[in-house]
Design a protein around this motif. Sequence first.
Motif, PDB file in Angstrom:
ATOM      1  N   ALA A 144      31.397  42.556   3.894  1.00 23.09           N
ATOM      2  CA  ALA A 144      31.554  42.202   2.482  1.00 23.09           C
ATOM      3  C   ALA A 144      31.003  40.813   2.204  1.00 23.09           C
ATOM      4  O   ALA A 144      30.381  40.572   1.155  1.00 23.09           O
ATOM      5  CB  ALA A 144      33.027  42.281   2.083  1.00 23.09           C
ATOM      6  N   LEU A 145      31.206  39.881   3.117  1.00 22.12           N
ATOM      7  CA  LEU A 145      30.689  38.531   2.936  1.00 22.12           C
ATOM      8  C   LEU A 145      29.163  38.520   2.971  1.00 22.12           C
ATOM      9  O   LEU A 145      28.509  37.892   2.128  1.00 22.12           O
ATOM     10  CB  LEU A 145      31.254  37.610   4.020  1.00 22.12           C
ATOM     11  CG  LEU A 145      30.837  36.142   3.942  1.00 22.12           C
ATOM     12  CD1 LEU A 145      31.264  35.517   2.615  1.00 22.12           C
ATOM     13  CD2 LEU A 145      31.438  35.365   5.116  1.00 22.12           C
ATOM     14  N   ALA A 146      28.582  39.221   3.922  1.00 21.38           N
ATOM     15  CA  ALA A 146      27.127  39.252   4.046  1.00 21.38           C
ATOM     16  C   ALA A 146      26.467  39.873   2.827  1.00 21.38           C
ATOM     17  O   ALA A 146      25.354  39.475   2.453  1.00 21.38           O
ATOM     18  CB  ALA A 146      26.723  40.015   5.300  1.00 21.38           C
ATOM     19  N   GLU A 147      27.141  40.836   2.197  1.00 21.80           N
ATOM     20  CA  GLU A 147      26.536  41.567   1.082  1.00 21.80           C
ATOM     21  C   GLU A 147      26.854  40.963  -0.284  1.00 21.80           C
ATOM     22  O   GLU A 147      26.305  41.411  -1.302  1.00 21.80           O
ATOM     23  CB  GLU A 147      27.011  43.027   1.112  1.00 21.80           C
ATOM     24  CG  GLU A 147      26.508  43.791   2.325  1.00 21.80           C
ATOM     25  CD  GLU A 147      27.001  45.223   2.370  1.00 21.80           C
ATOM     26  OE1 GLU A 147      27.892  45.565   1.538  1.00 21.80           O
ATOM     27  OE2 GLU A 147      26.516  45.999   3.202  1.00 21.80           O
ATOM     28  N   HIS A 148      27.691  39.941  -0.315  1.00 22.74           N
ATOM     29  CA  HIS A 148      28.097  39.382  -1.606  1.00 22.74           C
ATOM     30  C   HIS A 148      26.900  38.737  -2.311  1.00 22.74           C
ATOM     31  O   HIS A 148      26.114  37.992  -1.709  1.00 22.74           O
ATOM     32  CB  HIS A 148      29.201  38.349  -1.395  1.00 22.74           C
ATOM     33  CG  HIS A 148      29.917  37.965  -2.642  1.00 22.74           C
ATOM     34  ND1 HIS A 148      29.437  37.016  -3.519  1.00 22.74           N
ATOM     35  CD2 HIS A 148      31.085  38.417  -3.172  1.00 22.74           C
ATOM     36  CE1 HIS A 148      30.278  36.885  -4.519  1.00 22.74           C
ATOM     37  NE2 HIS A 148      31.292  37.717  -4.349  1.00 22.74           N
ATOM     38  N   ARG A 149      26.775  39.006  -3.591  1.00 18.12           N
ATOM     39  CA  ARG A 149      25.607  38.555  -4.355  1.00 18.12           C
ATOM     40  C   ARG A 149      25.442  37.042  -4.310  1.00 18.12           C
ATOM     41  O   ARG A 149      24.331  36.531  -4.088  1.00 18.12           O
ATOM     42  CB  ARG A 149      25.736  39.020  -5.810  1.00 18.12           C
ATOM     43  CG  ARG A 149      24.610  38.539  -6.726  1.00 18.12           C
ATOM     44  CD  ARG A 149      24.811  39.054  -8.143  1.00 18.12           C
ATOM     45  NE  ARG A 149      26.087  38.646  -8.698  1.00 18.12           N
ATOM     46  CZ  ARG A 149      26.295  37.466  -9.316  1.00 18.12           C
ATOM     47  NH1 ARG A 149      25.303  36.599  -9.430  1.00 18.12           N
ATOM     48  NH2 ARG A 149      27.483  37.177  -9.811  1.00 18.12           N
ATOM     49  N   LEU A 150      26.512  36.282  -4.495  1.00 19.91           N
ATOM     50  CA  LEU A 150      26.402  34.830  -4.534  1.00 19.91           C
ATOM     51  C   LEU A 150      26.104  34.244  -3.157  1.00 19.91           C
ATOM     52  O   LEU A 150      25.442  33.216  -3.046  1.00 19.91           O
ATOM     53  CB  LEU A 150      27.677  34.217  -5.115  1.00 19.91           C
ATOM     54  CG  LEU A 150      27.951  34.543  -6.585  1.00 19.91           C
ATOM     55  CD1 LEU A 150      29.241  33.896  -7.045  1.00 19.91           C
ATOM     56  CD2 LEU A 150      26.783  34.108  -7.463  1.00 19.91           C
ATOM     57  N   VAL A 151      26.607  34.895  -2.122  1.00 21.34           N
ATOM     58  CA  VAL A 151      26.278  34.444  -0.760  1.00 21.34           C
ATOM     59  C   VAL A 151      24.795  34.624  -0.488  1.00 21.34           C
ATOM     60  O   VAL A 151      24.113  33.733   0.021  1.00 21.34           O
ATOM     61  CB  VAL A 151      27.123  35.201   0.290  1.00 21.34           C
ATOM     62  CG1 VAL A 151      26.663  34.868   1.711  1.00 21.34           C
ATOM     63  CG2 VAL A 151      28.599  34.870   0.118  1.00 21.34           C
ATOM     64  N   ARG A 152      24.278  35.781  -0.860  1.00 24.64           N
ATOM     65  CA  ARG A 152      22.856  36.057  -0.629  1.00 24.64           C
ATOM     66  C   ARG A 152      21.961  35.131  -1.451  1.00 24.64           C
ATOM     67  O   ARG A 152      20.889  34.731  -1.002  1.00 24.64           O
ATOM     68  CB  ARG A 152      22.563  37.520  -0.955  1.00 24.64           C
ATOM     69  CG  ARG A 152      23.220  38.499   0.010  1.00 24.64           C
ATOM     70  CD  ARG A 152      23.160  39.926  -0.513  1.00 24.64           C
ATOM     71  NE  ARG A 152      21.789  40.398  -0.614  1.00 24.64           N
ATOM     72  CZ  ARG A 152      21.120  40.992   0.362  1.00 24.64           C
ATOM     73  NH1 ARG A 152      21.713  41.185   1.536  1.00 24.64           N
ATOM     74  NH2 ARG A 152      19.894  41.424   0.186  1.00 24.64           N
ATOM     75  N   GLN A 153      22.405  34.774  -2.645  1.00 24.12           N
ATOM     76  CA  GLN A 153      21.599  33.906  -3.506  1.00 24.12           C
ATOM     77  C   GLN A 153      21.686  32.438  -3.108  1.00 24.12           C
ATOM     78  O   GLN A 153      20.667  31.746  -3.038  1.00 24.12           O
ATOM     79  CB  GLN A 153      22.042  34.056  -4.964  1.00 24.12           C
ATOM     80  CG  GLN A 153      21.692  35.383  -5.603  1.00 24.12           C
ATOM     81  CD  GLN A 153      22.239  35.486  -7.018  1.00 24.12           C
ATOM     82  OE1 GLN A 153      22.981  34.613  -7.486  1.00 24.12           O
ATOM     83  NE2 GLN A 153      21.868  36.557  -7.715  1.00 24.12           N
ATOM     84  N   ARG A 154      22.901  31.951  -2.847  1.00 20.41           N
ATOM     85  CA  ARG A 154      23.116  30.517  -2.666  1.00 20.41           C
ATOM     86  C   ARG A 154      23.149  30.074  -1.205  1.00 20.41           C
ATOM     87  O   ARG A 154      22.859  28.916  -0.913  1.00 20.41           O
ATOM     88  CB  ARG A 154      24.431  30.100  -3.338  1.00 20.41           C
ATOM     89  CG  ARG A 154      24.466  30.348  -4.826  1.00 20.41           C
ATOM     90  CD  ARG A 154      25.816  29.930  -5.379  1.00 20.41           C
ATOM     91  NE  ARG A 154      25.962  30.310  -6.784  1.00 20.41           N
ATOM     92  CZ  ARG A 154      27.088  30.132  -7.485  1.00 20.41           C
ATOM     93  NH1 ARG A 154      28.141  29.579  -6.892  1.00 20.41           N
ATOM     94  NH2 ARG A 154      27.148  30.508  -8.753  1.00 20.41           N
ATOM     95  N   TYR A 155      23.512  30.996  -0.315  1.00 22.21           N
ATOM     96  CA  TYR A 155      23.664  30.643   1.098  1.00 22.21           C
ATOM     97  C   TYR A 155      23.040  31.735   1.974  1.00 22.21           C
ATOM     98  O   TYR A 155      23.724  32.358   2.786  1.00 22.21           O
ATOM     99  CB  TYR A 155      25.145  30.482   1.465  1.00 22.21           C
ATOM    100  CG  TYR A 155      25.938  29.607   0.517  1.00 22.21           C
ATOM    101  CD1 TYR A 155      25.985  28.228   0.687  1.00 22.21           C
ATOM    102  CD2 TYR A 155      26.658  30.164  -0.547  1.00 22.21           C
ATOM    103  CE1 TYR A 155      26.730  27.421  -0.170  1.00 22.21           C
ATOM    104  CE2 TYR A 155      27.401  29.373  -1.410  1.00 22.21           C
ATOM    105  CZ  TYR A 155      27.436  27.995  -1.217  1.00 22.21           C
ATOM    106  OH  TYR A 155      28.179  27.204  -2.073  1.00 22.21           O
ATOM    107  N   PRO A 156      21.749  32.011   1.825  1.00 23.38           N
ATOM    108  CA  PRO A 156      21.160  33.139   2.553  1.00 23.38           C
ATOM    109  C   PRO A 156      21.280  33.026   4.074  1.00 23.38           C
ATOM    110  O   PRO A 156      21.357  34.035   4.764  1.00 23.38           O
ATOM    111  CB  PRO A 156      19.698  33.128   2.108  1.00 23.38           C
ATOM    112  CG  PRO A 156      19.469  31.791   1.494  1.00 23.38           C
ATOM    113  CD  PRO A 156      20.772  31.365   0.916  1.00 23.38           C
ATOM    114  N   MET A 157      21.338  31.813   4.611  1.00 22.64           N
ATOM    115  CA  MET A 157      21.512  31.690   6.062  1.00 22.64           C
ATOM    116  C   MET A 157      22.800  32.347   6.524  1.00 22.64           C
ATOM    117  O   MET A 157      22.868  32.914   7.624  1.00 22.64           O
ATOM    118  CB  MET A 157      21.496  30.225   6.510  1.00 22.64           C
ATOM    119  CG  MET A 157      22.737  29.436   6.141  1.00 22.64           C
ATOM    120  SD  MET A 157      23.026  27.990   7.180  1.00 22.64           S
ATOM    121  CE  MET A 157      21.815  26.853   6.579  1.00 22.64           C
TER     122      MET A 157
END
Length: 351
Positions: free
Chosen positions: A93-106
């Motif tokens: 769920a963390l890896a797929e979260h939209r804001l994680v992918r946008q702001r913290y792709p690493m």
Amino acid sequence: MTPFSYLRAADADTALQLAGVHARHPGAGHPGVEHPAAKYLGGGTNLVDLMRETIERPGTLVDVTGLSDRIAETGDANGNRGLLIGAAVRNTALAEHRLVRQRYPMLSRAIVSGASPQIRNMATVAGNILQRTRCAYFYDRAGSRCNKREPGQGCDAIDGFNRMHAILGASPACVATHPSDLCVALAALDATVHLSGADGERRLPFTELHRLPGDEPGRDTALEPGDLITAVELPALPLAANSAYRKVRDRSSYAFALVSVAAALSVENGTVTDVRLALGGVAHKPWRALTAEQALRGQPATEAAFRAAAAAELAAAQPLRDNGFKIELAQRTIVAVLGELAGHDRTGDGA
């Protein structure tokens, strides 16, 4: 497997009570933390394995999957937006979260690099953070000496097969490496860990959570007995939008890192204005590459500068018989990841 009791907690306060953690009362003669052999259980992807091998033998398991599994934005008066990640959030769920992918792709890339989809679906953020080393000698209870498992016993990895082991921050007592990919990214991102324990609620910089082995290799973290991770907070970090994670391993699926690099880079007019860098697979804890960061700020964003910074970071490396290759591998991986973030092509340094 040793017999144990299973209890389920709906929130942090209940979890602490079930684990036998009581608040300290200064001046009241309270002896401190009372912590019978209890462990907090998230996804159990590491703890259950350790229990099967009788390396961990808790008398009680407190199921904490009832803690927050939300990912929420945080903000300050200046409009800076970070993320608060609940302890029970599943890795997938963390890896797929939209804001994680946008702001913290690493961070997203690091999680996807770890384990298998089935394990990522089960594993929680807090459980991943607290997983223990995958050193073969640590797991070999019957045939190997391990100071981490039994203090004072010795470390068979030092003179044994140590290809996967540490080249930075090790000690004569332990040369194991931390196995997490997620934690390498969190170290680079200046994350903060939210805790509840006998001293109430407090926060700890992520880079101060894990310990180097020193002469107490059995202590993996700076947590006090019974401390419970309730959340992880990511700060507003604009340069993290230009970030990457690269993991070098023996096979492309379900293998731990020989070396990994988490990096974020900001470049203006060809000059490095800010950088975050952390390494995995090289130390007993996620290794924040502060020496390389300092060497890079204000320097031209060129391959030569990246190479010099990587060499400065690895200058303190102390390889064992089988893992000297990690020094060059780490340096090359740092240069490659920074080059990718700087927009270099494969044939030049972008200068």
